[in-house]
Design an enzyme around this catalytic site. Sequence first.
Site, PDB file in Angstrom:
ATOM      1  N   HIS A   1       2.677   0.579   4.114  1.00  0.00           N
ATOM      2  CA  HIS A   1       1.531   0.797   3.232  1.00  0.00           C
ATOM      3  C   HIS A   1       0.879   2.153   3.471  1.00  0.00           C
ATOM      4  O   HIS A   1       0.917   2.671   4.595  1.00  0.00           O
ATOM      5  CB  HIS A   1       0.488  -0.312   3.416  1.00  0.00           C
ATOM      6  CG  HIS A   1       0.931  -1.639   2.881  1.00  0.00           C
ATOM      7  ND1 HIS A   1       1.798  -2.472   3.581  1.00  0.00           N
ATOM      8  CD2 HIS A   1       0.651  -2.282   1.717  1.00  0.00           C
ATOM      9  CE1 HIS A   1       2.028  -3.570   2.869  1.00  0.00           C
ATOM     10  NE2 HIS A   1       1.355  -3.475   1.735  1.00  0.00           N
TER      11      HIS A   1
ATOM     12  N   ASP B   1       3.655   0.777  -0.269  1.00  0.00           N
ATOM     13  CA  ASP B   1       2.779   0.220  -1.302  1.00  0.00           C
ATOM     14  C   ASP B   1       1.409   0.878  -1.235  1.00  0.00           C
ATOM     15  O   ASP B   1       0.890   1.141  -0.141  1.00  0.00           O
ATOM     16  CB  ASP B   1       2.605  -1.291  -1.115  1.00  0.00           C
ATOM     17  CG  ASP B   1       3.839  -2.082  -1.541  1.00  0.00           C
ATOM     18  OD1 ASP B   1       4.839  -1.452  -1.930  1.00  0.00           O
ATOM     19  OD2 ASP B   1       3.785  -3.322  -1.464  1.00  0.00           O
TER      20      ASP B   1
END
Length: 308
Positions: free
Chosen positions: A270, A121
């Site tokens: 992430h 992400d």
Amino acid sequence: MRSTWATAVAALLMAGCSTGGGPAPSTTVGPTTAATSSSTTSSLTSTTTPPTTRTTPRRTTTSSTTTRPSARPTTPSPRPSPHPSTSSRTTPPVTSLPPALRDGVVTRLPTSSRVVALTFDGGAGNQGAATILATLRAQSVPASFFVTGKFAAANPSTTRQMAAVGPVGNHTWSHPDLTTVGSSTLQQELSSTRSAILAATGKDPRPLFRFPFGAYDSRVLGLVHAQGYGAVGWTTDSLGWKGTSGGMTVDSVVARVLAGRTPGQVVLMHVGANPDDGTTLDAAALPRIIAGYRAAGYGFTTLTVLTH
């Protein structure tokens, strides 16, 4: 129909996975695999969260100045600024969702083959993105990405490089808890982000979408579906986003991800840094994570197997 579809997905997984020279994927789980049921089902019933269920929000950050990831916002998220493109102000036509994305939120790929999907992400910062992309390219490992519209607009080159590795999905414009916003705001979050990703990559992010914080209910899931998106969650959160200030280390990130190893596992990581300590634990842990999967005979695939 469900059985036929599951068989087709399994075939796609086997055809599209990349082992990068590691051991070939097997159809059974070896002794090093984390504890799972004796037979892994290929039915979506076990790989999705029902649309009437709301997950507990996992707090991440969208900028270096936001509240610490574990804190719940005390004020409503602002309405996103529209992307300059004219298309960002136009609701895109609804497309038919692939069968795999019509029910709830997918948290695991329906397969018994030893393949996993690494997903990353991007909220605001891209501090770990260059390292992550370099590792994926060097190891010939495909991956999937979910970025916010703010990320794509601020980092078009990085977003374009992501699209060369695997699909880039929609993660809203400003990363709000969608269960707290109205329908028009949600639609704007999606359309503005779609325009930003299209501008950066030339590719439509639909039908792949991920809820910020993993927070949803039946209302927002229905609205997301109406915009042509299906939702993808995760099987295992690396928790690298917590940083060293949140008690995580590179070793604990590696151990957590590999402990959850199972056929069809969807891993959440992430590309940004923790705002409190500046660490990029997921980027640092990635080479060891890849090596760990390969040592156990696993290969890698992307979320495109859900879009057919």
